[in-house]
Enzyme design. Structure first.
Site, short mmCIF file in Angstrom:
data_model
loop_
_atom_site.label_atom_id
_atom_site.label_comp_id
_atom_site.label_asym_id
_atom_site.label_seq_id
_atom_site.Cartn_x
_atom_site.Cartn_y
_atom_site.Cartn_z
N LEU A 64 0.10 -7.67 1.59
CA LEU A 64 1.47 -7.95 1.12
C LEU A 64 1.52 -7.81 -0.40
O LEU A 64 0.64 -8.29 -1.11
CB LEU A 64 1.89 -9.35 1.52
CG LEU A 64 2.02 -9.61 3.02
CD1 LEU A 64 2.54 -11.01 3.27
CD2 LEU A 64 2.92 -8.59 3.65
N GLY A 104 -7.13 -13.03 6.30
CA GLY A 104 -6.99 -14.25 5.51
C GLY A 104 -5.99 -14.00 4.40
O GLY A 104 -5.69 -12.85 4.06
N GLY A 105 -5.44 -15.06 3.85
CA GLY A 105 -4.46 -14.91 2.78
C GLY A 105 -3.33 -14.00 3.22
O GLY A 105 -2.72 -14.22 4.26
N ASP A 106 -3.06 -12.97 2.43
CA ASP A 106 -1.98 -12.04 2.75
C ASP A 106 -2.52 -10.68 3.20
O ASP A 106 -1.86 -9.67 3.03
CB ASP A 106 -1.03 -11.90 1.56
CG ASP A 106 -1.71 -11.31 0.34
OD1 ASP A 106 -2.95 -11.24 0.31
OD2 ASP A 106 -0.99 -10.90 -0.60
N GLU A 107 -3.73 -10.67 3.77
CA GLU A 107 -4.36 -9.43 4.22
C GLU A 107 -4.43 -9.37 5.74
O GLU A 107 -4.91 -10.30 6.39
CB GLU A 107 -5.79 -9.34 3.65
CG GLU A 107 -5.96 -8.20 2.74
CD GLU A 107 -7.39 -8.06 2.25
OE1 GLU A 107 -7.57 -7.19 1.40
OE2 GLU A 107 -8.30 -8.78 2.69
#
Length: 183
Positions: A64, A104-107
């Site tokens: 993102l 994880g996160g925005d991946e």
């Protein structure tokens, strides 16, 4: 009931309950609790299987764009809503042709069986469509890197992810939007 039979059933029943609990924990460990997508471990198993069986497979890496800004501007609940929506859009785009996951996160990642059977432009459009949220529209944008497995000397998931990652960062550097393949 005979006391000896009851004494032998109790430990078996305990092991059955324990096995059920462990199975549920393993399944939940392979699913991201926020998005419902597979986690890295669960996705990796499926992706490696797909790559072995389908020479036309491709690996996608999705990141993102401006996610920190979205979180800082609209709050973490809005960020979570964006992650859930991106996951849903990626899952819908993969359909029965592939499997999506969240690293994880925005991946996010996806593996698809046949790159020719999907429309990469449709994915890019879907990932850039604003998200209605709390009376406003949250801007969404993503960079997508694609690696057709057939273009690798040896079809290994680690190499496909590295190639998709390089393609994704080339896209980020060029436009901060869109998709790019290694072709």
């Amino acid at each position: 009931m005979d006391l000896h039979i009851a004494a032998s059933i109790v430990p078996l029943l305990g092991w059955a309950v324990h096995g059920g609990i462990l199975t549920r924990r393993l399944v939940s460990a392979r699913r991201d609790p926020l998005t419902g997508l597979l986690t890295r471990a669960g996705w990796t198993v499926r992706a490696e299987h797909c790559i072995r069986r389908h020479p036309t497979a491709a690996v996608l890496l999705v990141d993102l764009d401006h996610f920190k800004t979205l979180n800082d501007t609209h709050g973490h609940a809005a960020g979570d809503a964006a992650l859930v929506e991106v996951a849903a859009r990626l899952r819908a785009w993969c359909g029965r042709n592939g499997t999506a996951g969240r690293l994880g996160g925005d991946e996010f990642v996806a593996v698809i069986r046949d790159l020719a059977a999907v429309d990469l432009d449709a994915l890019t459009v879907a990932l850039h469509r604003p998200l209605p949220y709390a009376g406003t529209f949250l801007p969404l944008a993503a960079s997508v890197g694609v690696c057709p497995v057939a273009e690798l000397a040896v079809p290994l998931l680690t190499d496909a992810l590295a190639t998709a990652d390089a393609a994704m960062y080339a896209t980020k550097g060029r436009t901060r939007r869109g998709s790019r393949t290694t072709r």
